[in-house]
Enzyme design. Sequence first.
Site, mmCIF file in Angstrom:
data_model
loop_
_atom_site.group_PDB
_atom_site.id
_atom_site.type_symbol
_atom_site.label_atom_id
_atom_site.label_comp_id
_atom_site.label_asym_id
_atom_site.label_seq_id
_atom_site.Cartn_x
_atom_site.Cartn_y
_atom_site.Cartn_z
ATOM 1 C CG MET A 20 -1.996 -1.121 1.151
ATOM 2 S SD MET A 20 -3.019 -1.235 2.640
ATOM 3 C CE MET A 20 -1.896 -2.103 3.754
ATOM 4 C CD GLN A 72 2.990 -4.106 -5.859
ATOM 5 O OE1 GLN A 72 2.765 -2.951 -5.537
ATOM 6 N NE2 GLN A 72 2.020 -5.010 -6.000
ATOM 7 C CB CYS A 102 -1.673 0.318 -8.712
ATOM 8 S SG CYS A 102 -1.913 1.968 -8.005
ATOM 9 C CE LYS A 141 -2.568 -6.698 -4.299
ATOM 10 N NZ LYS A 141 -3.529 -5.775 -4.919
ATOM 11 C CG ASN A 213 -6.016 -7.705 -2.406
ATOM 12 O OD1 ASN A 213 -5.826 -6.825 -3.228
ATOM 13 N ND2 ASN A 213 -6.093 -7.441 -1.110
ATOM 14 N NE ARG A 237 -9.661 0.500 2.232
ATOM 15 C CZ ARG A 237 -9.992 -0.107 1.110
ATOM 16 N NH1 ARG A 237 -9.090 -0.246 0.152
ATOM 17 N NH2 ARG A 237 -11.194 -0.589 0.927
#
Length: 338
Positions: A20, A72, A102, A141, A213, A237
């Site tokens: 994140m 990442q 993202c 991801k 996820n 989160r």
Amino acid sequence: MSVKAQPDLQSAARLSVAPMMDWTDRHCRYFHRLLSARTLLYTEMVTAPALVRGGALHLLDYSPEEHPVALQLGGSDPQELAQAAVLGAEAGYDEINLNCGCPSDRVQSGTFGAVLMKDPARVAECVAAMREAVDVDITVKCRIGVDDQDPETVLPEFLDRIRAAGCQRVTIHARKAWLQGLSPKENRDIPPLDYDLVHRMKAEFPDLHISINGGITSIAQAKTHLEAGLDGVMIGRAAYHQPADILASADPQIFGAGEVADSVAVVHKMVPYVERHLASGGRLHQITRHMLGLFAGRPGARGWRRTLSEGAVQDKAGPEVMLDALARVTQTQVEQAV
């Protein structure tokens, strides 16, 4: 020269904390590691150009205690990603993960992140180049799709491509990314999650290690997905805002070993880390901003947050601020127990 023991990433990936931006920095990860010894931790996304062209190797700094820890990367140039993967492997990361999920404008402008879902052939080239360059695991991801794509069609093709390129573990965010018309914040809730599709992908690709996820907010939900056949669960989160709820019981609940971490003990264990950070010229709030949710939902949580957030930004603030905040928690708990 001693050889670092390789962690069992197949096992560690049963539960992971999502990468994140602005949140999962090295201080956050050190704190999370004290709550769970086994959960797989991820860095914030680091762009390959920043490492290869910009020489920003400080972005790779971490503490040895963070293992197992994954780097990442963001990027879309196979050779540049391969060079960045080498830098990550040389730094000692246990895994290199490619961001294909993202949706932010900044990521889109760099032609990486979720926009790569539109170009599975390029993603496969990137995976193959990184796989060729390093010995550590190369993972991806991704989303179930973007914009008007049909996830039922594009996701299986995407998985087939990256598997053929050498990717054996993938984390799937079970929500489409909307690159136009929705902000990243709005995209957290719209469109709806499709957990069933991710579970069907596990049935279709049984040899792939698939983690799910998106929208998972408790250990109980994580266990439901694992018991239904998925290999891993990634939580974002919720793990950041309620770290004790997610991570403190992860070792016994998810991994079947270890004890529930004690939040009070974790605060005391953070003191030496804070002292080292301050001695190197750092500021207290750089660490404690990640700890504000430690007592979320528990007596004294408000006093903890207030004392920590107000005190940590003061000049020369030290670990005594953290211990004062902890004292307010324990005082409240005593008062409510009377």
